[in-house]
Design a protein around this motif. Structure first.
Motif, PDB file in Angstrom:
ATOM      1  N   ASP A 114       0.821  -1.216   0.000  1.00  0.00           N
ATOM      2  CA  ASP A 114       0.000   0.000   0.000  1.00  0.00           C
ATOM      3  C   ASP A 114       0.850   1.260   0.000  1.00  0.00           C
ATOM      4  OD1 ASP A 114      -2.276  -1.497   0.065  1.00  0.00           O
ATOM      5  OD2 ASP A 114      -2.528  -1.364   2.234  1.00  0.00           O
ATOM      6  N   SER A 115       2.076   1.143   0.518  1.00  0.00           N
ATOM      7  CA  SER A 115       2.912   2.341   0.655  1.00  0.00           C
ATOM      8  C   SER A 115       3.539   2.760  -0.678  1.00  0.00           C
ATOM      9  CB  SER A 115       4.009   2.098   1.684  1.00  0.00           C
ATOM     10  OG  SER A 115       4.695   0.900   1.390  1.00  0.00           O
ATOM     11  N   VAL A 116       3.327   1.958  -1.728  1.00  0.00           N
ATOM     12  CA  VAL A 116       3.878   2.285  -3.042  1.00  0.00           C
ATOM     13  C   VAL A 116       2.806   2.954  -3.894  1.00  0.00           C
ATOM     14  CG1 VAL A 116       4.870   1.345  -5.162  1.00  0.00           C
ATOM     15  CG2 VAL A 116       5.553   0.413  -2.953  1.00  0.00           C
ATOM     16  N   MET A 117       3.171   4.122  -4.455  1.00  0.00           N
ATOM     17  CA  MET A 117       2.234   4.905  -5.257  1.00  0.00           C
ATOM     18  C   MET A 117       2.193   4.383  -6.707  1.00  0.00           C
ATOM     19  SD  MET A 117       2.226   8.997  -5.061  1.00  0.00           S
ATOM     20  CE  MET A 117       3.793   9.124  -5.935  1.00  0.00           C
ATOM     21  N   GLY A 118       3.354   3.999  -7.207  1.00  0.00           N
ATOM     22  CA  GLY A 118       3.415   3.530  -8.587  1.00  0.00           C
ATOM     23  C   GLY A 118       4.773   2.923  -8.867  1.00  0.00           C
ATOM     24  N   TYR A 119       4.885   2.313 -10.034  1.00  0.00           N
ATOM     25  CA  TYR A 119       6.132   1.680 -10.441  1.00  0.00           C
ATOM     26  C   TYR A 119       6.571   2.227 -11.790  1.00  0.00           C
ATOM     27  CZ  TYR A 119       4.905  -1.775  -6.893  1.00  0.00           C
ATOM     28  OH  TYR A 119       4.569  -2.392  -5.725  1.00  0.00           O
ATOM     29  N   GLN A 120       7.882   2.281 -11.993  1.00  0.00           N
ATOM     30  CA  GLN A 120       8.436   2.582 -13.307  1.00  0.00           C
ATOM     31  C   GLN A 120       9.206   1.354 -13.756  1.00  0.00           C
ATOM     32  OE1 GLN A 120      10.835   6.072 -12.798  1.00  0.00           O
ATOM     33  NE2 GLN A 120       9.209   7.415 -13.529  1.00  0.00           N
ATOM     34  N   VAL A 121       8.916   0.895 -14.965  1.00  0.00           N
ATOM     35  CA  VAL A 121       9.648  -0.225 -15.533  1.00  0.00           C
ATOM     36  C   VAL A 121      10.536   0.338 -16.641  1.00  0.00           C
ATOM     37  CG1 VAL A 121       9.469  -2.456 -16.697  1.00  0.00           C
ATOM     38  CG2 VAL A 121       7.746  -1.785 -14.987  1.00  0.00           C
ATOM     39  N   LEU A 122      11.849   0.295 -16.416  1.00  0.00           N
ATOM     40  CA  LEU A 122      12.813   0.772 -17.415  1.00  0.00           C
ATOM     41  C   LEU A 122      13.386  -0.436 -18.130  1.00  0.00           C
ATOM     42  CD1 LEU A 122      12.790   2.961 -15.062  1.00  0.00           C
ATOM     43  CD2 LEU A 122      14.964   3.697 -15.983  1.00  0.00           C
ATOM     44  N   TYR A 123      13.507  -0.354 -19.443  1.00  0.00           N
ATOM     45  CA  TYR A 123      14.083  -1.482 -20.167  1.00  0.00           C
ATOM     46  C   TYR A 123      14.867  -0.984 -21.372  1.00  0.00           C
ATOM     47  CZ  TYR A 123      10.022  -0.824 -23.234  1.00  0.00           C
ATOM     48  OH  TYR A 123       9.080  -0.286 -24.063  1.00  0.00           O
ATOM     49  N   LEU A 134       8.110   2.464 -18.807  1.00  0.00           N
ATOM     50  CA  LEU A 134       6.672   2.216 -18.694  1.00  0.00           C
ATOM     51  C   LEU A 134       6.245   2.629 -17.288  1.00  0.00           C
ATOM     52  CD1 LEU A 134       6.246  -1.388 -20.137  1.00  0.00           C
ATOM     53  CD2 LEU A 134       5.157   0.657 -21.028  1.00  0.00           C
ATOM     54  N   GLU A 135       5.157   3.380 -17.179  1.00  0.00           N
ATOM     55  CA  GLU A 135       4.624   3.749 -15.871  1.00  0.00           C
ATOM     56  C   GLU A 135       3.520   2.746 -15.525  1.00  0.00           C
ATOM     57  OE1 GLU A 135       5.478   6.430 -14.034  1.00  0.00           O
ATOM     58  OE2 GLU A 135       6.755   7.507 -15.448  1.00  0.00           O
ATOM     59  N   VAL A 136       3.566   2.206 -14.312  1.00  0.00           N
ATOM     60  CA  VAL A 136       2.568   1.223 -13.882  1.00  0.00           C
ATOM     61  C   VAL A 136       1.957   1.694 -12.567  1.00  0.00           C
ATOM     62  CG1 VAL A 136       2.147  -1.191 -13.284  1.00  0.00           C
ATOM     63  CG2 VAL A 136       3.873  -0.624 -15.000  1.00  0.00           C
ATOM     64  N   ASP A 137       0.655   1.625 -12.504  1.00  0.00           N
ATOM     65  CA  ASP A 137      -0.080   2.016 -11.296  1.00  0.00           C
ATOM     66  C   ASP A 137       0.331   1.154 -10.101  1.00  0.00           C
ATOM     67  OD1 ASP A 137      -2.543   1.611  -9.467  1.00  0.00           O
ATOM     68  OD2 ASP A 137      -3.051   3.390 -10.621  1.00  0.00           O
ATOM     69  N   GLY A 138       0.324   1.724  -8.904  1.00  0.00           N
ATOM     70  CA  GLY A 138       0.742   1.014  -7.698  1.00  0.00           C
ATOM     71  C   GLY A 138      -0.119  -0.177  -7.330  1.00  0.00           C
ATOM     72  N   ARG A 139      -1.323  -0.263  -7.919  1.00  0.00           N
ATOM     73  CA  ARG A 139      -2.198  -1.412  -7.612  1.00  0.00           C
ATOM     74  C   ARG A 139      -1.854  -2.633  -8.453  1.00  0.00           C
ATOM     75  NH1 ARG A 139      -6.012   2.785  -8.005  1.00  0.00           N
ATOM     76  NH2 ARG A 139      -6.560   2.075 -10.092  1.00  0.00           N
ATOM     77  N   HIS A 140      -0.976  -2.470  -9.436  1.00  0.00           N
ATOM     78  CA  HIS A 140      -0.639  -3.586 -10.333  1.00  0.00           C
ATOM     79  C   HIS A 140       0.781  -4.045 -10.065  1.00  0.00           C
ATOM     80  CE1 HIS A 140      -4.333  -2.959 -12.551  1.00  0.00           C
ATOM     81  NE2 HIS A 140      -4.048  -1.666 -12.586  1.00  0.00           N
ATOM     82  N   ASN A 141       1.026  -5.336 -10.284  1.00  0.00           N
ATOM     83  CA  ASN A 141       2.383  -5.828 -10.058  1.00  0.00           C
ATOM     84  C   ASN A 141       2.916  -6.601 -11.264  1.00  0.00           C
ATOM     85  OD1 ASN A 141       0.782  -8.100  -9.742  1.00  0.00           O
ATOM     86  ND2 ASN A 141       2.183  -9.027  -8.260  1.00  0.00           N
ATOM     87  N   SER A 142       2.388  -6.224 -12.459  1.00  0.00           N
ATOM     88  CA  SER A 142       2.949  -6.835 -13.661  1.00  0.00           C
ATOM     89  C   SER A 142       2.633  -5.972 -14.871  1.00  0.00           C
ATOM     90  CB  SER A 142       2.383  -8.241 -13.875  1.00  0.00           C
ATOM     91  OG  SER A 142       1.001  -8.152 -14.164  1.00  0.00           O
ATOM     92  N   THR A 143       3.408  -6.173 -15.936  1.00  0.00           N
ATOM     93  CA  THR A 143       3.150  -5.467 -17.183  1.00  0.00           C
ATOM     94  C   THR A 143       3.786  -6.256 -18.321  1.00  0.00           C
ATOM     95  OG1 THR A 143       3.252  -3.321 -18.310  1.00  0.00           O
ATOM     96  CG2 THR A 143       5.225  -3.991 -17.120  1.00  0.00           C
ATOM     97  N   VAL A 144       3.360  -5.971 -19.539  1.00  0.00           N
ATOM     98  CA  VAL A 144       3.953  -6.611 -20.715  1.00  0.00           C
ATOM     99  C   VAL A 144       4.785  -5.571 -21.452  1.00  0.00           C
ATOM    100  CG1 VAL A 144       3.487  -7.769 -22.909  1.00  0.00           C
ATOM    101  CG2 VAL A 144       2.057  -8.263 -20.923  1.00  0.00           C
ATOM    102  N   VAL A 145       6.031  -5.927 -21.745  1.00  0.00           N
ATOM    103  CA  VAL A 145       6.921  -5.053 -22.514  1.00  0.00           C
ATOM    104  C   VAL A 145       6.896  -5.544 -23.954  1.00  0.00           C
ATOM    105  CG1 VAL A 145       9.264  -4.173 -22.731  1.00  0.00           C
ATOM    106  CG2 VAL A 145       8.333  -4.708 -20.469  1.00  0.00           C
ATOM    107  N   GLU A 146       6.569  -4.639 -24.903  1.00  0.00           N
ATOM    108  CA  GLU A 146       6.356  -5.048 -26.293  1.00  0.00           C
ATOM    109  C   GLU A 146       7.264  -4.274 -27.251  1.00  0.00           C
ATOM    110  OE1 GLU A 146       1.721  -6.272 -26.430  1.00  0.00           O
ATOM    111  OE2 GLU A 146       2.100  -4.159 -25.970  1.00  0.00           O
TER     112      GLU A 146
END
Length: 180
Positions: A114-123, A134-146
């Motif tokens: 809960d203490s995390v506001m959001g994630y940045q995925v750098l690739y 890629l910016e990812v909302d703090g409620r999600h813990n996965s993403t697809v890199v395309e």
């Protein structure tokens, strides 16, 4: 006996036996970090309570807690206990790469806090210095890199942006499959 349950890095729940009722008095609860009595906080709860959650506490800190039954009928001695909060959880603690294809892969991480506001995925491809974010909302813990190049190794870094402004990063390598 006064004791604590559900201890986290910033809260715990206190439980105690039923000593009073709503008619016979109330409880005064005092708590402070060990060795810092100046930071003492006080709460009052009615006599029909047998538990209370204390929150907004410091991580990895031992608190001295005193429950004082304020009865107009009997004298009850104060009950005391010590509770140590857990270390602050760190996210991301692990980064997982899965479902690799020639032009994409799936990135997931844990734990979700809960203490995390959001994630940045750098690739970006290795070796090289072209990095995409890629910016990812703090409620999600996965993403697809395309839209990746086939048969290439990528460095993937997941950075958690905490509500407090702190950041924590963890990296993993991912390889795309050979293209057709």
């Amino acid at each position: 006996r006064l004791h604590a349950v559900d201890i986290t890095s910033s809260s715990f729940q206190l439980m105690w036996p039923k000593l009073l009722s709503q008619e016979t008095g109330y409880y005064t609860l005092e708590y402070a970090p060990t060795g810092a009595p100046a930071r003492k906080r006080t709460k009052q709860v009615s006599g029909d309570h047998t538990s209370l959650v204390l929150s907004n506490l410091a991580p990895e800190t031992t608190y001295e807690v005193a429950l004082i039954p304020e009865s107009n009928i009997h004298y009850f001695p104060p009950q005391t206990t010590r509770v140590t909060t857990l270390p602050e959880e760190i996210s991301p603690a692990q980064v997982l790469i899965s479902e690799s294809g020639p032009r994409s892969f799936h990135v997931s991480w844990a734990p979700l806090l809960d203490s995390v506001m959001g994630y940045q995925v750098l690739y970006g491809p290795l070796p090289g210095n072209s990095v995409k974010v890629l910016e990812v909302d703090g409620r999600h813990n996965s993403t697809v890199v395309e839209n990746l190049a086939p048969n290439t190794t990528y460095l993937v870094t997941v950075t958690a942006i905490y509500r407090s402004g702190k950041e924590k990063s963890l990296s993993a390598k991912a390889c795309t499959l050979e293209g057709e």
